[in-house]
Design an enzyme around this catalytic site. Structure first.
Site, PDB file in Angstrom:
ATOM      1  N   ARG A 108     -14.000  -5.263  -5.844  1.00 23.85           N
ATOM      2  CA  ARG A 108     -14.363  -6.161  -4.748  1.00 23.85           C
ATOM      3  C   ARG A 108     -14.761  -5.296  -3.552  1.00 23.85           C
ATOM      4  O   ARG A 108     -14.306  -4.136  -3.432  1.00 23.85           O
ATOM      5  CB  ARG A 108     -13.212  -7.103  -4.384  1.00 23.85           C
ATOM      6  CG  ARG A 108     -11.913  -6.420  -3.964  1.00 23.85           C
ATOM      7  CD  ARG A 108     -10.877  -7.455  -3.585  1.00 23.85           C
ATOM      8  NE  ARG A 108      -9.595  -6.847  -3.184  1.00 23.85           N
ATOM      9  CZ  ARG A 108      -8.595  -7.520  -2.610  1.00 23.85           C
ATOM     10  NH1 ARG A 108      -8.741  -8.824  -2.357  1.00 23.85           N
ATOM     11  NH2 ARG A 108      -7.482  -6.903  -2.287  1.00 23.85           N
TER      12      ARG A 108
ATOM     13  N   GLN B 214      -0.294  -0.187  -5.660  1.00 27.66           N
ATOM     14  CA  GLN B 214      -1.420  -0.592  -4.817  1.00 27.66           C
ATOM     15  C   GLN B 214      -1.971   0.606  -4.052  1.00 27.66           C
ATOM     16  O   GLN B 214      -1.204   1.401  -3.499  1.00 27.66           O
ATOM     17  CB  GLN B 214      -0.984  -1.685  -3.843  1.00 27.66           C
ATOM     18  CG  GLN B 214      -2.116  -2.214  -2.968  1.00 27.66           C
ATOM     19  CD  GLN B 214      -1.690  -3.402  -2.120  1.00 27.66           C
ATOM     20  OE1 GLN B 214      -0.635  -3.989  -2.335  1.00 27.66           O
ATOM     21  NE2 GLN B 214      -2.515  -3.774  -1.158  1.00 27.66           N
ATOM     22  N   ASP B 215      -3.317   0.743  -4.032  1.00 24.90           N
ATOM     23  CA  ASP B 215      -3.982   1.804  -3.260  1.00 24.90           C
ATOM     24  C   ASP B 215      -3.550   3.198  -3.705  1.00 24.90           C
ATOM     25  O   ASP B 215      -3.153   4.033  -2.883  1.00 24.90           O
ATOM     26  CB  ASP B 215      -3.705   1.619  -1.761  1.00 24.90           C
ATOM     27  CG  ASP B 215      -4.349   0.377  -1.189  1.00 24.90           C
ATOM     28  OD1 ASP B 215      -4.944  -0.390  -1.962  1.00 24.90           O
ATOM     29  OD2 ASP B 215      -4.250   0.164   0.031  1.00 24.90           O
TER      30      ASP B 215
ATOM     31  N   GLN C 217       0.831  -1.202   0.000  1.00 19.99           N
ATOM     32  CA  GLN C 217       0.000   0.000   0.000  1.00 19.99           C
ATOM     33  C   GLN C 217       0.868   1.256   0.000  1.00 19.99           C
ATOM     34  O   GLN C 217       1.727   1.425   0.873  1.00 19.99           O
ATOM     35  CB  GLN C 217      -0.925   0.025   1.214  1.00 19.99           C
ATOM     36  CG  GLN C 217      -1.906  -1.136   1.273  1.00 19.99           C
ATOM     37  CD  GLN C 217      -1.408  -2.288   2.115  1.00 19.99           C
ATOM     38  OE1 GLN C 217      -0.201  -2.523   2.215  1.00 19.99           O
ATOM     39  NE2 GLN C 217      -2.333  -3.009   2.731  1.00 19.99           N
TER      40      GLN C 217
END
Length: 325
Positions: A235, A155-156, A133
């Protein structure tokens, strides 16, 4: 004489920027009033009711920017979105002075909590690389607008943190790997390019149960490259996640199932993942998960910027309503 000439040149460019409608000017070469973006933000009076426009000249500004809640109605305009770059390299596992991990929220390069924030022609980057992250933009502000901006990371990348915040993204480029657009806010993405790197999930919404809308992607294009692997549209980070892709182009690397339940079957009964009128080889197929939804024409008509934002008309939209559905 040379020093006096330099002062005259600097004053000329500063005065020109002010004449062009900019209140404050940031430049790394000394031709502005400030050398860093944070200095300009700090110079804006707290709770100012009028818009304060900060012009940022081309350059790489390695800063961890914080726009606190009391700094309202700040508008930051970059000289060139590809060459006006605000970047930092923190990541979730990095340790602070107390040997504690700073966490996902602590990793952000830019924090925005001031209501009415507008950014135009800026690149927001987390340059830490594929280390878990690592947030480029953390935004909790209500009525936040991003126009012609780029969000770079893995990521993120983009954390839409505010639980009751409304955010609008127009003509933006957003890239990443796992859950690279995530959070609780209600956000409308119009004509944005979502660039998928490696494999993963485009969204991980944590929409509150009481919120009627989460993420809406309209007229967007999902892209990748030769190295891009399978991607899900999203998701549910939290049970009541809400995401809609409509009128958008989906490539072949979008998996046939479309959506993932995050390994929790109970999420299938609460999350609202929907699609409407998408095109491309990755568009809605017979193999979509049964618990996702295909909107009818009548249902799609009820999805508008006005409905999603409860009447708020963001910058970039209200003067060009005819260009939007």
């Amino acid at each position: 004489m040379k020093i006096n000439l330099l002062i005259i040149v600097v004053l000329f460019f500063v005065q020109k920027a002010v004449a062009d409608g900019y209140d404050l000017v940031v430049a790394k070469d000394g031709s502005g009033q400030f050398g860093t973006v944070q200095q300009a933000v700090d110079a804006v009076p707290s709770f100012r009711k009028h818009v304060t426009t900060i012009f940022v000249k081309c350059g790489v500004y390695k800063e961890k920017i914080i726009i606190p809640e009391q700094k309202k109605n700040i508008r930051i305009v970059g000289e060139d979105k590809n060459h006006t770059i605000i970047t930092y390299d923190d990541y979730a596992q990095r340790k602070n002075r107390f040997n504690e991990e700073i966490g996902t929220s602590g990793s952000a390069s830019f924090y925005c909590s001031g209501e009415g924030f507008i950014a135009e022609n800026i690149t927001f980057e987390n340059s830490a690389g594929p280390v878990g992250q690592a947030v480029a933009m953390w935004v909790s502000a209500d009525k936040a607008t991003f126009i012609n901006c780029r969000f770079l990371g893995f990521q993120d990348t983009l954390y839409t943190y505010g639980k009751e915040a409304r955010q609008f993204y127009l003509n933006c480029y957003i890239e990443g790997t796992v859950d690279y657009i995530f959070g609780s806010s209600t956000a409308w993405f119009e004509r944005c390019q979502l660039h998928c790197k490696r494999s993963g999930y485009i969204t991980a919404a944590s929409t509150p149960e009481a919120s009627a809308f989460g993420y809406v992607f309209n007229n967007c294009t999902v892209t990748g490259d030769d190295s891009t692997g399978p991607f899900y549209l999203g998701r549910p980070w939290r049970p009541f996640a809400k995401v809609l892709f409509m009128n958008s182009e989906l490539p072949a690397f979008i998996v046939a199932e479309g959506w993932h339940n995050w390994g929790k079957e109970e999420n299938e009964h609460t999350a609202l993942f929907a699609e409407y009128n998408n095109t491309g080889p990755g568009a809605l197929s017979q193999n979509r998960v049964k618990w996702s939804k295909k909107l009818s024409d009548e249902e799609a008509k009820s999805v508008s910027i006005s409905a999603v934002f409860g009447g708020w008309e963001p910058a970039g939209y209200k003067d060009r309503k005819a260009d939007f559905r």
